[in-house]
Write a protein that holds these residues in place. Structure first.
Motif, PDB file in Angstrom:
ATOM      1  N   SER A 290       0.812  -1.214   0.000  1.00 57.45           N
ATOM      2  CA  SER A 290       0.000   0.000   0.000  1.00 57.45           C
ATOM      3  C   SER A 290       0.845   1.263   0.000  1.00 57.45           C
ATOM      4  O   SER A 290       0.385   2.322  -0.427  1.00 57.45           O
ATOM      5  CB  SER A 290      -0.933   0.009   1.221  1.00 57.45           C
ATOM      6  OG  SER A 290      -0.178  -0.062   2.421  1.00 57.45           O
ATOM      7  N   ILE A 291       2.073   1.205   0.488  1.00 58.34           N
ATOM      8  CA  ILE A 291       2.919   2.394   0.582  1.00 58.34           C
ATOM      9  C   ILE A 291       4.146   2.230  -0.309  1.00 58.34           C
ATOM     10  O   ILE A 291       4.857   1.231  -0.222  1.00 58.34           O
ATOM     11  CB  ILE A 291       3.362   2.656   2.034  1.00 58.34           C
ATOM     12  CG1 ILE A 291       2.138   2.906   2.920  1.00 58.34           C
ATOM     13  CG2 ILE A 291       4.304   3.848   2.097  1.00 58.34           C
ATOM     14  CD1 ILE A 291       2.488   3.084   4.378  1.00 58.34           C
ATOM     15  N   GLU A 292       4.368   3.209  -1.159  1.00 59.66           N
ATOM     16  CA  GLU A 292       5.548   3.253  -2.023  1.00 59.66           C
ATOM     17  C   GLU A 292       6.232   4.604  -1.830  1.00 59.66           C
ATOM     18  O   GLU A 292       5.565   5.637  -1.732  1.00 59.66           O
ATOM     19  CB  GLU A 292       5.175   3.088  -3.494  1.00 59.66           C
ATOM     20  CG  GLU A 292       4.674   1.705  -3.876  1.00 59.66           C
ATOM     21  CD  GLU A 292       5.796   0.746  -4.257  1.00 59.66           C
ATOM     22  OE1 GLU A 292       6.967   1.175  -4.199  1.00 59.66           O
ATOM     23  OE2 GLU A 292       5.495  -0.403  -4.622  1.00 59.66           O
ATOM     24  N   GLN A 310      14.625  15.184  -2.867  1.00 57.46           N
ATOM     25  CA  GLN A 310      13.170  15.247  -3.015  1.00 57.46           C
ATOM     26  C   GLN A 310      12.626  13.837  -2.815  1.00 57.46           C
ATOM     27  O   GLN A 310      13.125  12.881  -3.401  1.00 57.46           O
ATOM     28  CB  GLN A 310      12.783  15.786  -4.393  1.00 57.46           C
ATOM     29  CG  GLN A 310      13.113  17.255  -4.596  1.00 57.46           C
ATOM     30  CD  GLN A 310      12.357  18.168  -3.655  1.00 57.46           C
ATOM     31  OE1 GLN A 310      11.209  17.915  -3.305  1.00 57.46           O
ATOM     32  NE2 GLN A 310      12.997  19.251  -3.241  1.00 57.46           N
ATOM     33  N   ARG A 311      11.595  13.732  -1.983  1.00 60.48           N
ATOM     34  CA  ARG A 311      11.063  12.425  -1.604  1.00 60.48           C
ATOM     35  C   ARG A 311       9.537  12.492  -1.620  1.00 60.48           C
ATOM     36  O   ARG A 311       8.948  13.353  -0.975  1.00 60.48           O
ATOM     37  CB  ARG A 311      11.566  12.043  -0.209  1.00 60.48           C
ATOM     38  CG  ARG A 311      11.135  10.679   0.321  1.00 60.48           C
ATOM     39  CD  ARG A 311      11.824  10.434   1.662  1.00 60.48           C
ATOM     40  NE  ARG A 311      11.521   9.133   2.220  1.00 60.48           N
ATOM     41  CZ  ARG A 311      10.520   8.898   3.077  1.00 60.48           C
ATOM     42  NH1 ARG A 311       9.750   9.912   3.472  1.00 60.48           N
ATOM     43  NH2 ARG A 311      10.301   7.688   3.538  1.00 60.48           N
ATOM     44  N   GLU A 312       8.903  11.591  -2.355  1.00 65.34           N
ATOM     45  CA  GLU A 312       7.445  11.541  -2.419  1.00 65.34           C
ATOM     46  C   GLU A 312       6.976  10.126  -2.090  1.00 65.34           C
ATOM     47  O   GLU A 312       7.724   9.163  -2.263  1.00 65.34           O
ATOM     48  CB  GLU A 312       6.949  11.929  -3.818  1.00 65.34           C
ATOM     49  CG  GLU A 312       7.517  13.222  -4.354  1.00 65.34           C
ATOM     50  CD  GLU A 312       7.111  14.446  -3.559  1.00 65.34           C
ATOM     51  OE1 GLU A 312       6.247  14.337  -2.669  1.00 65.34           O
ATOM     52  OE2 GLU A 312       7.666  15.525  -3.820  1.00 65.34           O
ATOM     53  N   LEU A 313       5.740  10.021  -1.592  1.00 62.38           N
ATOM     54  CA  LEU A 313       5.213   8.697  -1.298  1.00 62.38           C
ATOM     55  C   LEU A 313       3.767   8.575  -1.711  1.00 62.38           C
ATOM     56  O   LEU A 313       3.060   9.570  -1.872  1.00 62.38           O
ATOM     57  CB  LEU A 313       5.357   8.360   0.182  1.00 62.38           C
ATOM     58  CG  LEU A 313       4.422   9.050   1.189  1.00 62.38           C
ATOM     59  CD1 LEU A 313       4.301   8.184   2.427  1.00 62.38           C
ATOM     60  CD2 LEU A 313       4.951  10.419   1.577  1.00 62.38           C
ATOM     61  N   ASN A 314       3.334   7.360  -1.882  1.00 62.33           N
ATOM     62  CA  ASN A 314       1.978   7.011  -2.282  1.00 62.33           C
ATOM     63  C   ASN A 314       1.447   6.009  -1.264  1.00 62.33           C
ATOM     64  O   ASN A 314       2.019   4.932  -1.099  1.00 62.33           O
ATOM     65  CB  ASN A 314       2.008   6.391  -3.688  1.00 62.33           C
ATOM     66  CG  ASN A 314       0.630   6.069  -4.229  1.00 62.33           C
ATOM     67  OD1 ASN A 314      -0.346   6.010  -3.487  1.00 62.33           O
ATOM     68  ND2 ASN A 314       0.559   5.855  -5.529  1.00 62.33           N
ATOM     69  N   THR A 315       0.379   6.369  -0.565  1.00 62.94           N
ATOM     70  CA  THR A 315      -0.186   5.471   0.439  1.00 62.94           C
ATOM     71  C   THR A 315      -1.367   4.668  -0.101  1.00 62.94           C
ATOM     72  O   THR A 315      -2.022   3.962   0.658  1.00 62.94           O
ATOM     73  CB  THR A 315      -0.641   6.258   1.683  1.00 62.94           C
ATOM     74  OG1 THR A 315      -1.628   7.213   1.301  1.00 62.94           O
ATOM     75  CG2 THR A 315       0.538   6.963   2.321  1.00 62.94           C
ATOM     76  N   ARG A 316      -1.652   4.804  -1.410  1.00 63.79           N
ATOM     77  CA  ARG A 316      -2.689   3.993  -2.042  1.00 63.79           C
ATOM     78  C   ARG A 316      -2.102   3.277  -3.252  1.00 63.79           C
ATOM     79  O   ARG A 316      -2.716   3.175  -4.305  1.00 63.79           O
ATOM     80  CB  ARG A 316      -3.862   4.874  -2.466  1.00 63.79           C
ATOM     81  CG  ARG A 316      -4.660   5.456  -1.327  1.00 63.79           C
ATOM     82  CD  ARG A 316      -5.483   4.414  -0.606  1.00 63.79           C
ATOM     83  NE  ARG A 316      -6.356   3.681  -1.492  1.00 63.79           N
ATOM     84  CZ  ARG A 316      -7.107   2.648  -1.112  1.00 63.79           C
ATOM     85  NH1 ARG A 316      -7.049   2.217   0.142  1.00 63.79           N
ATOM     86  NH2 ARG A 316      -7.885   2.029  -1.972  1.00 63.79           N
ATOM     87  N   ALA A 317      -0.895   2.762  -3.099  1.00 60.70           N
ATOM     88  CA  ALA A 317      -0.214   2.128  -4.224  1.00 60.70           C
ATOM     89  C   ALA A 317      -0.924   0.856  -4.690  1.00 60.70           C
ATOM     90  O   ALA A 317      -0.708   0.410  -5.818  1.00 60.70           O
ATOM     91  CB  ALA A 317       1.233   1.814  -3.851  1.00 60.70           C
ATOM     92  N   LYS A 318      -1.759   0.268  -3.837  1.00 56.56           N
ATOM     93  CA  LYS A 318      -2.495  -0.924  -4.266  1.00 56.56           C
ATOM     94  C   LYS A 318      -3.482  -0.619  -5.382  1.00 56.56           C
ATOM     95  O   LYS A 318      -3.922  -1.514  -6.090  1.00 56.56           O
ATOM     96  CB  LYS A 318      -3.220  -1.542  -3.073  1.00 56.56           C
ATOM     97  CG  LYS A 318      -2.285  -2.233  -2.095  1.00 56.56           C
ATOM     98  CD  LYS A 318      -3.033  -2.954  -0.998  1.00 56.56           C
ATOM     99  CE  LYS A 318      -2.061  -3.703  -0.079  1.00 56.56           C
ATOM    100  NZ  LYS A 318      -2.756  -4.416   1.013  1.00 56.56           N
ATOM    101  N   ASP A 319      -3.834   0.666  -5.536  1.00 58.16           N
ATOM    102  CA  ASP A 319      -4.706   1.065  -6.634  1.00 58.16           C
ATOM    103  C   ASP A 319      -3.972   1.065  -7.967  1.00 58.16           C
ATOM    104  O   ASP A 319      -4.596   1.211  -9.028  1.00 58.16           O
ATOM    105  CB  ASP A 319      -5.267   2.468  -6.390  1.00 58.16           C
ATOM    106  CG  ASP A 319      -6.347   2.485  -5.311  1.00 58.16           C
ATOM    107  OD1 ASP A 319      -6.709   1.406  -4.815  1.00 58.16           O
ATOM    108  OD2 ASP A 319      -6.811   3.583  -4.966  1.00 58.16           O
ATOM    109  N   GLY A 320      -2.637   0.956  -7.936  1.00 58.63           N
ATOM    110  CA  GLY A 320      -1.864   1.040  -9.159  1.00 58.63           C
ATOM    111  C   GLY A 320      -1.588   2.483  -9.528  1.00 58.63           C
ATOM    112  O   GLY A 320      -1.635   3.386  -8.698  1.00 58.63           O
ATOM    113  N   GLY A 321      -1.303   2.733 -10.802  1.00 63.51           N
ATOM    114  CA  GLY A 321      -1.013   4.090 -11.245  1.00 63.51           C
ATOM    115  C   GLY A 321       0.459   4.406 -11.182  1.00 63.51           C
ATOM    116  O   GLY A 321       1.306   3.545 -11.425  1.00 63.51           O
ATOM    117  N   SER A 322       0.779   5.649 -10.848  1.00 64.27           N
ATOM    118  CA  SER A 322       2.165   6.093 -10.914  1.00 64.27           C
ATOM    119  C   SER A 322       2.498   7.008  -9.751  1.00 64.27           C
ATOM    120  O   SER A 322       1.617   7.523  -9.070  1.00 64.27           O
ATOM    121  CB  SER A 322       2.420   6.837 -12.236  1.00 64.27           C
ATOM    122  OG  SER A 322       1.572   7.972 -12.333  1.00 64.27           O
TER     123      SER A 322
END
Length: 656
Positions: A290-292, A310-322
């Motif tokens: 879920s977290i990338e 620079q650091r970014e994260l995605n907490t809904r990575a299970k949805d796919g996308g980018s």
């Protein structure tokens, strides 16, 4: 007196120095990924469907018919059927295990023909899933995003080949080939086999317990398979050692990266240049975590730490996308406050780190984009802006139908101000682009329409600059009622784009300091629970303000050496084997609808034309102005945390 040949060579080199090259889109705007549907017609499909009035085959025929009716006219869909050509006796096994028939090759969808072929099918034979996967994959293009959607009511009865091994074999053909599987009233063993196929190809697995659920699932999965993020770029292999990193020139590249890995890439920067280095990781729907996190750092000549990250994260990575991270660097520009060791021309190294620690071993594609901005030696253009574009009034006219692309590379062009509409499906992330010349800005808002049976999901929109910096985003929950983003009633907007915006105190103003394509991204997350068949109406209102003006006057980077032959000859973007990771990589050729100069030049002929234009300007200029000075690049701050201190859905920049 300047010799014409020498002057032309010098100006050609200058034009090359000004060039930024985007990867040519792999597909036309809004084009859908090709999909091959594989339907089980084995003997077990003659069983009665629980709760239904017919057999499982009857239910499958209705589901396929409904799916076909809902396909967009431009869809590229094929159909294969297995198990319909033989019986299921022991004597027929050899023939039955080869019984895979391509009913319709992949191509422009022929809805009547597909429905007639399915209606005529009779279930009777074996279940050669492994062979069916190979046959279906062979019908698809060899490159680009493509998918197989497999419907089965049981496990393979013909192995070898084992379906999971075939899935691994297909995955080796490219990370952009996905198999989505649907288990129709399957037992635990068949479910595990079908899930294994999906997991090994970056696809998704879905259960269908009865005819009604199959009806919804098949259409939904096929629609989602049609639009994926299409990663593109010149193939490159980053190293694990900064001192052997491959050297890249302006352009777009494609690598892959493990869940926990760092990769190094180098770029030669001259005095006065500003570098924009962006990395975009691409996740399949059903990502195992879920977290990338995606992190970029930079070191200077001789490995000096430049203390920039620079650091970014995605907490809904299970949805796919980018997920995209951008690091901009202006250390060699006069007046920069960077450390001494990182303010000199030389080789700079970008470290890209993916950090995904909660399970999984999958490699994912990572797009890398380098953009080099030369120094300004003349006019800086207009002063920095102090306000954002707004909607003076609602866009006039009706809603124009569009079909959004699945990535930055396939973003659909919105032709200026107006209202645009389409359907977005659960789990989709759609990309659109608007061209802004110097002096122009935009404002927009997105409406997710209501539907009474709508499932709960996260929705999000974000606006990206030509260098993939996210300017602004907004997100909230969708529960079936109409939702407008941004939720505060104000549009997401830019100021009019001018070079000196980069010195503005407001971060929203700073990011609109280049001209070119600005990207609008809209995302509808994976549903919490069962999503209904079909999608959600989507409307985008766009306003564009300001007249085109003269931009900054760029010069030659310090230390640029004129050459007698142009160095911007377009090259193929086809993957080529390489025996070394330290050789310089030539960027891919630019697209024909490129942004304004100096960022993109569409081919060598335009490059020469530019040289002639620049010759007129430069020969008239007796004394160039001194290089500009401006403070340290302010960077791109993270947005505020969501409720409870946690990042919101799509938390921060770049979260679909």
């Amino acid at each position: 007196m300047i010799r014409r040949t020498a002057a032309l060579a010098t100006l050609t080199a200058l034009a090359a120095a000004l060039t930024f090259v985007n990867a040519a889109p792999a597909a036309a705007e809004g084009e859908l990924s090709p999909v091959m549907v594989v339907l089980d017609s084995s003997g077990s499909m003659t069983a009665r469907d629980a709760g239904g009035s017919g057999t499982r085959m009857d239910a499958a025929k209705r589901a396929v018919g409904s799916m076909v009716d809902g396909l967009p006219a431009q869809a590229q869909v094929g159909l294969a059927i297995y198990g319909a050509g033989t019986g299921s006796s022991g004597a027929e096994k050899a023939a039955g295990c080869k019984d895979v028939r391509v009913v319709q090759p992949v191509g422009a969808v022929n809805k009547p023909a597909l429905k007639r072929a399915v209606a005529a099918t009779k279930a009777s034979g074996y279940t050669p899933i492994g062979q069916a996967l190979r046959t279906a994959a062979a019908q698809l293009p060899k490159e680009g995003q493509r998918s197989v959607v497999l419907v089965s009511d049981g496990e393979d009865t013909c192995a070898p080949p084992q379906p999971c091994e075939v899935a691994k074999e297909l995955h080796q053909q490219g990370v952009d080939l996905h198999v989505h599987t649907i288990g129709f009233r399957v037992d635990a063993k068949a479910r595990a086999q079908l899930a294994c196929i999906a997991q090994n190809t970056g696809g998704t697995y879905h259960d269908a317990a009865d005819a009604d659920s199959l009806l919804g699932v098949l259409g939904r999965v096929t629609e989602r398979a049609l639009r994926h993020y299409e990663p593109t770029g010149k193939p490159i292999t980053g190293t694990g050692d900064p001192f052997t990193a491959p050297t890249v020139t302006p352009g777009q590249y494609l690598d892959t990266i493990d869940p926990v890995e760092e990769r190094f890439y180098a770029a030669d920067l001259k005095a006065g240049e500003t570098a924009y280095f962006a990395a975009t990781t691409v996740f399949p729907r059903g990502n195992p975590r879920s977290i990338e996190v995606l992190d970029i750092r930079i070191t200077g000549p001789n490995g000096a730490d430049c203390y920039e990250r620079q650091r970014e994260l995605n907490t809904r990575a299970k949805d796919g996308g980018s997920l995209t991270t951008l690091l901009s660097w202006n250390g060699t520009v006069a007046g920069s406050s960077k450390t001494k060791a990182c303010s000199v021309p030389g080789k700079y190294v970008f470290r890209v780190t993916r950090d995904a620690r909660d399970g999984g071993t999958d490699r994912v594609p990572v797009e890398l984009q380098l953009r080099i901005e030369p120094p300004v030696t003349g006019s800086l253009g207009e002063p920095a802006q102090t306000s954002l574009v707004d909607f003076a009034q609602p866009p006039a006219g009706g809603v124009r139908a569009v079909r959004g692309g699945g990535s930055f590379n396939e973003a659909t062009t919105l032709g200026g101000p107006g209202r645009y509409g389409e359907t977005i499906y659960y789990g989709e992330q759609l990309f659109y682009r608007v061209k802004l010349d110097w002096g122009q800005g935009l404002a927009y808002r997105v409406t997710f329409g209501g539907r009474p049976d709508g499932a709960t999901a996260n929705i999000r929109t974000g606006l990206f600059s030509p260098v993939r910096a996210e300017i602004k985003f907004d997100t909230t929950a969708y529960t079936g009622s109409t939702k407008v983003l941004p939720t505060n009633g104000k549009p997401i907007a830019t100021p009019r784009a001018v070079y000196l915006n980069r010195n503005a105190n407001n971060s929203d103003l700073r990011k609109a300091s280049v001209d070119g394509w600005y990207y609008i991204v809209a995302g509808l997350g994976v549903a919490f629970g069962d999503a209904p068949a079909g999608g959600v109406p989507l409307t985008i209102d766009v306003a564009v303000a300001g007249d085109k003006i003269a931009g900054p006057e760029y010069g030659v980077s310090s230390g640029e050496t004129p050459t007698e032959t142009p160095s911007a000859t377009p090259t193929s973007t086809e993957p080529t084997p390489s025996s070394s990771t330290t050789a310089e990589v030539t960027p891919p050729s630019p697209p024909s609808d490129s942004s304004n100069l100096p960022w993109i030049i569409a081919g060598a002929s335009l490059l020469v034309a530019l040289a002639v234009i620049l010759a007129t300007v430069l020969l008239r200029r007796r004394k160039p102005a001194a290089p500009p000075t401006y403070p340290q690049n302010p960077g791109y701050p993270r947005p505020p945390a969501g409720p409870g201190g946690q990042p919101p859905y799509g938390n921060g920049p770049n979260r679909p």
